[in-house]
Design an enzyme around this catalytic site. Structure first.
Site, short mmCIF file in Angstrom:
data_model
loop_
_atom_site.label_atom_id
_atom_site.label_comp_id
_atom_site.label_asym_id
_atom_site.label_seq_id
_atom_site.Cartn_x
_atom_site.Cartn_y
_atom_site.Cartn_z
N ARG A 174 36.24 28.95 37.34
CA ARG A 174 36.43 29.98 37.94
C ARG A 174 36.31 29.63 39.57
O ARG A 174 36.48 29.67 40.75
CB ARG A 174 36.10 31.70 38.33
CG ARG A 174 36.30 32.23 37.08
CD ARG A 174 37.38 32.35 36.10
NE ARG A 174 38.38 32.52 35.13
CZ ARG A 174 38.34 31.22 33.72
NH1 ARG A 174 38.88 29.91 34.09
NH2 ARG A 174 38.50 31.89 32.73
N SER A 223 37.97 40.57 35.29
CA SER A 223 36.45 40.26 34.99
C SER A 223 36.33 39.78 36.08
O SER A 223 36.35 39.43 37.35
CB SER A 223 36.29 38.76 33.89
OG SER A 223 37.10 39.78 33.30
N GLU A 293 32.91 37.34 40.07
CA GLU A 293 33.89 35.97 40.29
C GLU A 293 35.15 36.89 40.56
O GLU A 293 35.65 35.27 41.64
CB GLU A 293 34.24 35.73 39.23
CG GLU A 293 36.02 35.31 38.58
CD GLU A 293 36.65 35.06 37.16
OE1 GLU A 293 35.95 35.47 35.98
OE2 GLU A 293 37.67 35.60 37.09
C1 LIG Z 1 44.48 43.35 34.58
C2 LIG Z 1 43.86 41.60 35.06
C3 LIG Z 1 43.41 40.76 34.43
C4 LIG Z 1 42.91 39.83 34.80
N1 LIG Z 1 42.83 38.04 33.75
C5 LIG Z 1 42.26 37.41 33.87
C6 LIG Z 1 42.12 35.84 32.94
O1 LIG Z 1 42.37 36.63 32.03
N2 LIG Z 1 41.96 34.77 33.22
C7 LIG Z 1 41.07 34.94 34.64
O2 LIG Z 1 41.25 33.63 35.15
N3 LIG Z 1 41.54 35.45 35.79
C8 LIG Z 1 42.08 36.70 35.47
N4 LIG Z 1 42.17 38.05 35.86
C9 LIG Z 1 42.42 37.58 36.99
C10 LIG Z 1 42.86 36.84 38.39
O3 LIG Z 1 44.62 37.25 37.83
C11 LIG Z 1 42.91 35.33 38.64
O4 LIG Z 1 41.53 35.09 39.03
C12 LIG Z 1 44.62 35.36 39.30
O5 LIG Z 1 44.46 33.75 39.02
C13 LIG Z 1 44.95 34.96 40.57
O6 LIG Z 1 45.73 35.16 41.52
P1 LIG Z 1 46.39 35.97 42.86
O7 LIG Z 1 47.44 34.98 43.00
O8 LIG Z 1 45.78 37.01 42.35
O9 LIG Z 1 45.17 34.43 43.61
P2 LIG Z 1 43.92 36.09 45.00
O10 LIG Z 1 43.45 36.85 43.81
O11 LIG Z 1 45.65 37.06 45.83
O12 LIG Z 1 43.72 35.17 45.45
C14 LIG Z 1 43.13 34.39 44.71
C15 LIG Z 1 41.89 33.28 45.22
O13 LIG Z 1 42.63 32.28 45.25
C16 LIG Z 1 43.08 31.81 46.86
N5 LIG Z 1 44.21 31.15 46.61
C17 LIG Z 1 45.49 32.51 46.49
N6 LIG Z 1 46.86 31.79 46.57
C18 LIG Z 1 46.31 30.50 46.98
C19 LIG Z 1 46.97 29.19 47.40
N7 LIG Z 1 48.48 29.26 47.01
N8 LIG Z 1 46.45 27.86 47.69
C20 LIG Z 1 45.34 28.04 47.95
N9 LIG Z 1 44.74 28.64 47.15
C21 LIG Z 1 45.36 30.41 47.00
C22 LIG Z 1 42.98 33.32 47.68
O14 LIG Z 1 42.93 32.43 49.04
C23 LIG Z 1 41.88 33.64 46.84
O15 LIG Z 1 40.19 33.07 47.15
C24 LIG Z 1 43.10 39.36 35.94
C25 LIG Z 1 43.11 40.09 36.84
C26 LIG Z 1 43.57 41.14 36.37
C27 LIG Z 1 43.54 42.63 37.47
#
Ligand SMILES: Cc1cc2nc3c(=O)[nH]c(=O)nc-3n(C[C@H](O)[C@H](O)[C@H](O)COP(=O)(O)OP(=O)(O)OC[C@H]3O[C@@H](n4cnc5c(N)ncnc54)[C@H](O)[C@@H]3O)c2cc1C
Length: 300
Positions: A174, A223, A293
């Site tokens: 992650r 998670s 995480e």
């Molecule tokens: C109900 C639920 C289920 C989930 N299930 C999973 C799962 O099965 N597996 C899993 O891995 N995760 C899961 N997640 C967590 C999350 O969805 C993932 O980590 C996802 O990849 C985050 O994407 P985001 O766009 O929301 O990033 P954000 O939460 O907005 O940001 C996360 C990180 O990424 C960075 N970031 C965002 N966009 C960029 C960019 N364009 N360039 C550089 N850095 C960037 C941010 O600065 C931050 O450090 C879940 C979350 C929820 C709420």
């Protein structure tokens, strides 16, 4: 700070800027006070200009995608949130590769790939983040991870737009080398394979499992802890009898102990206290040190 924010605001004239936006509306946890400014970029230049202005006037900035892995401060954020959550173009399919902008929802990309009879993204379709957030986090589910299928990225690094062929070693548990603030993902190219005929079924099955096992009707950030080697965080937490435990409005989900849910009115502090409590109890009872995480917005 007030003065430097005004200067940044003036320097960013013409960009899509909103002031005093509650972070609770930008994060899936639905927690957090106001962000002083939120900028939604239309292109790489908007991001470059914003970072340059923030650096010049000493104003903090951070990058959010869909905010589904982030816990925001109750007191808000006195800087600029660069929110990359809009797909500026549609995914471009060439043979078995697909390229799409960072703001594309991963679920949309996965669905379109399946419709194009390609496989590789289907079990990631239920992750609620953007493509940029998924690359930054090396998101994964049901045995698949971004690192298995990513081919290259277009990034903004040190004020320059670069195309980089990715390596598996760029990605960890992650984490990845393609994360803000140092590297901002603008778009990503994935190497998929021709569908073996089962991609749609796998997508539907993982969606069904998520609906059954995850507390999707309540705000959360998924998670809370990374998966410890050879174990499952949720099972360890449940084994310590912590399912359902609450601090203020934050609760260890009674459905899936790996999730903390916001039962209404949870604060950043509630969640962090619950996280520490879980870490302490799980370590005392099992010797496993759970690693968080979810990210704190104030540390981005
Ligand atoms: C109900 C639920 C289920 C989930 N299930 C999973 C799962 O099965 N597996 C899993 O891995 N995760 C899961 N997640 C967590 C999350 O969805 C993932 O980590 C996802 O990849 C985050 O994407 P985001 O766009 O929301 O990033 P954000 O939460 O907005 O940001 C996360 C990180 O990424 C960075 N970031 C965002 N966009 C960029 C960019 N364009 N360039 C550089 N850095 C960037 C941010 O600065 C931050 O450090 C879940 C979350 C929820 C709420």
């Amino acid at each position: 700070m007030e003065n430097s924010l005004n200067r940044v605001f003036l320097a960013l004239k013409g960009l899509d800027i909103k002031c005093n936006v509650p972070l609770s509306t930008l994060t899936s946890f639905r927690i957090g006070g106001p962000a002083a400014m939120v900028m939604r970029p239309r292109n790489a230049e908007d991001i470059r200009r914003t970072i340059q202005a923030c650096s010049q006037f000493g104003t903090p900035f951070c990058v959010l995608g869909n905010g589904t892995n982030v816990l925001a401060p109750d007191a808000g954020y006195g800087g600029v949130v660069i929110r990359i959550d809009t797909p500026l173009t549609t995914p471009l399919f060439v043979d078995t590769t697909v390229t799409c902008p960072a703001g594309t929802a991963l679920s949309v990309l996965a669905r379109e790939s399946v419709n194009m009879r390609l496989m590789g993204l289907e079990t990631l379709s239920g992750i609620p983040g953007t493509v940029g957030g998924a690359v930054a986090m090396n998101a994964g589910a049901y045995g698949a991870e971004i690192r298995h299928i990513i081919k290259s990225v277009r990034v903004l690094r040190n004020g320059r737009v670069l195309d980089v062929d990715t390596k598996k070693t760029d990605f960890g548990n992650r984490t990845s080398n393609y994360a803000a603030p140092n590297t901002i993902v603008l778009s990503a190219t994935f190497q998929l394979e021709e569908d073996d005929g089962g991609a749609k079924e796998r997508m539907l099955e993982t969606t069904r499992q998520r609906k059954e096992k995850q507390p999707l009707s309540l705000p959360s950030a998924g998670s809370v802890f990374k998966r410890p080697k050879g174990r499952f965080a949720g099972a360890l937490i449940e084994g310590c009898g912590l399912k359902g435990l609450s601090v203020g409005g934050a609760q260890v989900s009674p459905l899936h102990a790996g999730f903390i849910v916001n039962n209404g009115g949870a604060t950043e502090r509630d969640v962090l206290e619950l996280v520490s409590l879980i870490q302490r109890r799980v370590f005392e009872e099992t010797g496993v040190q759970l690693e968080r995480e979810i990210k704190l917005l104030r540390e981005l």
